[in-house]
Design a protein around this motif. Sequence first.
Motif, PDB file in Angstrom:
ATOM      1  N   THR A  98       0.771  -1.348   0.251  1.00 21.01           N
ATOM      2  CA  THR A  98       0.026   0.032  -0.193  1.00 21.01           C
ATOM      3  C   THR A  98       0.888   1.292  -0.147  1.00 21.01           C
ATOM      4  O   THR A  98       0.408   2.320  -0.630  1.00 21.01           O
ATOM      5  N   VAL A 147      -0.128   4.610  -2.064  1.00 23.97           N
ATOM      6  CA  VAL A 147      -0.546   5.990  -1.247  1.00 23.97           C
ATOM      7  C   VAL A 147       0.556   7.236  -1.236  1.00 23.97           C
ATOM      8  O   VAL A 147       0.114   8.097  -1.625  1.00 23.97           O
ATOM      9  N   VAL A 173      -3.658   8.782   7.756  1.00 22.23           N
ATOM     10  CA  VAL A 173      -4.119   8.087   6.415  1.00 22.23           C
ATOM     11  C   VAL A 173      -3.702   6.828   5.958  1.00 22.23           C
ATOM     12  O   VAL A 173      -4.653   5.819   5.707  1.00 22.23           O
ATOM     13  N   LEU A 174      -2.499   6.553   6.099  1.00 26.06           N
ATOM     14  CA  LEU A 174      -1.963   5.287   5.836  1.00 26.06           C
ATOM     15  C   LEU A 174      -2.621   4.093   6.688  1.00 26.06           C
ATOM     16  O   LEU A 174      -2.963   2.990   6.330  1.00 26.06           O
ATOM     17  N   THR A 202      -5.380   3.964   8.176  1.00 23.67           N
ATOM     18  CA  THR A 202      -6.791   3.980   8.083  1.00 23.67           C
ATOM     19  C   THR A 202      -6.952   3.045   6.832  1.00 23.67           C
ATOM     20  O   THR A 202      -7.662   2.064   6.821  1.00 23.67           O
ATOM     21  N   ILE A 203      -6.257   3.286   5.782  1.00 26.65           N
ATOM     22  CA  ILE A 203      -6.314   2.558   4.538  1.00 26.65           C
ATOM     23  C   ILE A 203      -6.050   1.035   4.991  1.00 26.65           C
ATOM     24  O   ILE A 203      -6.752   0.042   4.401  1.00 26.65           O
ATOM     25  N   TRP A 238      -8.554  -0.869   7.068  1.00 27.47           N
ATOM     26  CA  TRP A 238      -9.651  -1.461   6.256  1.00 27.47           C
ATOM     27  C   TRP A 238      -9.371  -2.604   5.132  1.00 27.47           C
ATOM     28  O   TRP A 238     -10.106  -3.134   5.013  1.00 27.47           O
ATOM     29  N   GLU A 239      -8.230  -2.523   4.638  1.00 30.69           N
ATOM     30  CA  GLU A 239      -7.764  -3.490   3.754  1.00 30.69           C
ATOM     31  C   GLU A 239      -7.717  -4.718   4.464  1.00 30.69           C
ATOM     32  O   GLU A 239      -7.984  -5.810   3.832  1.00 30.69           O
ATOM     33  N   THR A 258      -9.804   4.167  12.823  1.00 31.90           N
ATOM     34  CA  THR A 258     -10.374   5.265  11.751  1.00 31.90           C
ATOM     35  C   THR A 258     -10.793   6.396  12.683  1.00 31.90           C
ATOM     36  O   THR A 258     -10.472   7.452  12.541  1.00 31.90           O
TER      37      THR A 258
END
Length: 221
Positions: A59, A63, A158-159, A161-162, A165-166, A197
């Motif tokens: 990721t 990102v 930001v990272l 959170t991504i 969820w991944e 989050t």
Amino acid sequence: MVEDRTVRRLQLWRTVAGFVAWVWLTLTYTAISDSGKAADVVSERFTQSWVSVLVLICTFPVVVGAFCAAARGGLRRVYVRRALKCLGAVVTVVVSMFTFPLAMAPELEGLRDLVGIPGKVVIAILALWSLGFALYGIGLSLVHVFRTADIHEVLPPVLATILVWEMAIADVSTGAYQNVPPLARVAFMMGAPVTVTVLSAWELHRLRRHHGLSLRAALRG
């Protein structure tokens, strides 16, 4: 670089929240009847943490690359230079794992025999070092998100959170935690991403309110 103890604590809490949730699930719903099963549970958690790191590694360039590409003019070059340091941390963690095949893989038994006892001792020392380094690297990467704050302070939340969820999507697609009652399973798999989050949103809010840092300002200068 912002030195805010509250922000640093938030980064730690994101990781601790996931660990505490796992402990709660294990103690409440996982019947550990013998040491072998306990070892399997610990192994599963370590594997899941390592998978999180691997997902983060995949990721990270997407990102960070999108972040750098969206930045204006001179900021883009600045962020790319900073990203190279973080990329070095990613490469180091991955390379540290390459000594395990040398020490353990049956396919390389001939190579280990070729180097003799002194070579085997060196390989064993490298394997132990890489294990410690990998564990340390996993912890740092999950807490500090590969030091992406060195690129810009808004990137870690930001990272994170991504990433979370991944991992939730991966758990759903692979059918993780099958032995857990359905409602508790949903609560656990959704609880971690929702908690992370919320903490990430709080971190971004604090960065904006107390330090004037936001994603929009980071991209526009």
